[in-house]
Design a protein around this motif. Structure first.
Motif, PDB file in Angstrom:
ATOM      1  N   GLU A   1       1.149   3.001   4.251  1.00 40.77           N
ATOM      2  CA  GLU A   1      -0.104   2.319   3.945  1.00 40.77           C
ATOM      3  C   GLU A   1      -0.881   3.034   2.851  1.00 40.77           C
TER       4      GLU A   1
ATOM      5  N   LYS B   1       0.286   2.253  -0.621  1.00 45.03           N
ATOM      6  CA  LYS B   1      -0.065   0.927  -1.137  1.00 45.03           C
ATOM      7  C   LYS B   1      -1.383   0.934  -1.911  1.00 45.03           C
TER       8      LYS B   1
ATOM      9  N   TRP C   1       3.991   5.129   9.230  1.00 43.99           N
ATOM     10  CA  TRP C   1       3.086   4.012   8.934  1.00 43.99           C
ATOM     11  C   TRP C   1       1.941   4.472   8.049  1.00 43.99           C
TER      12      TRP C   1
END
Length: 236
Positions: free
Chosen positions: A70, A73, A66
């Protein structure tokens, strides 16, 4: 990487995790919480009381997928380069690198001419923006201050990652240099916001009435900053 727990001890676990992480000891949280600080480009781990180092490390490792997703991004940090087009005090300009121009940095209509080695271009443009921001923001802030019977002692330009501006009880205002890259109505809002703090050191109804008096269209700039402001932090 270093993780600091509530005990004050610092554990060096760089070899275990291999990337930077910000750890925030908290008395209010009851469980480990992960989030991403897009401005600093690092994961943030909130740690409850009496949490062990082993448990914190395991939690981060369990959520590694995760974290990496993230972080991926977040757009890469921007540096000013030859040919870049961007807003400067609400006006669109383009960078023209002329190594032998001997002008430092000079604005000619919509062209920002930068001399010297190209390896120094980003720093020179950034320094120029800071210098101009200090001049422009001081002048415009003084005009607004006069409208409410106040006087600004000074204006400083900062390179902060958490605040767009601040106003001290001594009537000194700080502005984030990146706000110079925002649309003109955003700049107008922020200046009105900080100048209003000369009269009200809070965010009371009276404060917002003062902001409205100084800039009746303040909500447009306020909303833009909330929605798009983080994009300005992509500039190093």
């Amino acid at each position: 990487m270093k993780i600091t727990l509530l005990t004050g001890k610092i554990y060096d676990i760089k070899d275990e995790l291999g990337f930077d992480i910000k750890v925030v000891p908290s008395r209010s949280v009851r469980r480990l919480i992960l989030k991403i600080d897009s401005k600093e480009r690092v994961p943030v781990l909130s740690v409850p009381r009496f949490c062990s180092r082993r448990k914190a490390v395991k939690f981060v490792n369990d959520h590694m997928g995760w974290i990496m997703t993230e972080l991926a991004k977040i757009p890469k940090a921007k540096k000013f380069e030859n040919g870049d087009k961007f807003l400067l005090f609400g006006k669109k300009v383009e960078i023209f690198h002329q190594a032998d121009a001997r002008c430092g940095v000079r604005l000619a209509e919509d062209k920002l001419i930068v001399s010297g080695g190209e390896e120094f271009l980003h720093r020179r443009v950034k320094d120029y923006i800071k210098k101009e921001a200090q001049r422009v923001f001081y002048s415009e802030s003084q005009k607004l201050a006069k409208r409410i019977g106040k006087k600004i002692i000074g204006v400083s330009i900062k390179d902060t990652k958490s605040r767009w501006g601040s106003c001290s009880s001594l009537n000194h205002i700080n502005y984030n240099w990146r706000i110079a890259l925002a649309p003109d109505y955003v700049i107008a809002y922020l200046l009105a916001h900080e100048v209003a703090h000369l009269s009200f050191q809070d965010h009371s109804d009276e404060f917002w009435s003062c902001v409205n008096f100084l800039n009746s269209d303040w909500k447009i700039g306020h909303n833009w900053l909330k929605k798009h402001g983080k994009s300005l932090y992509y500039y190093e």
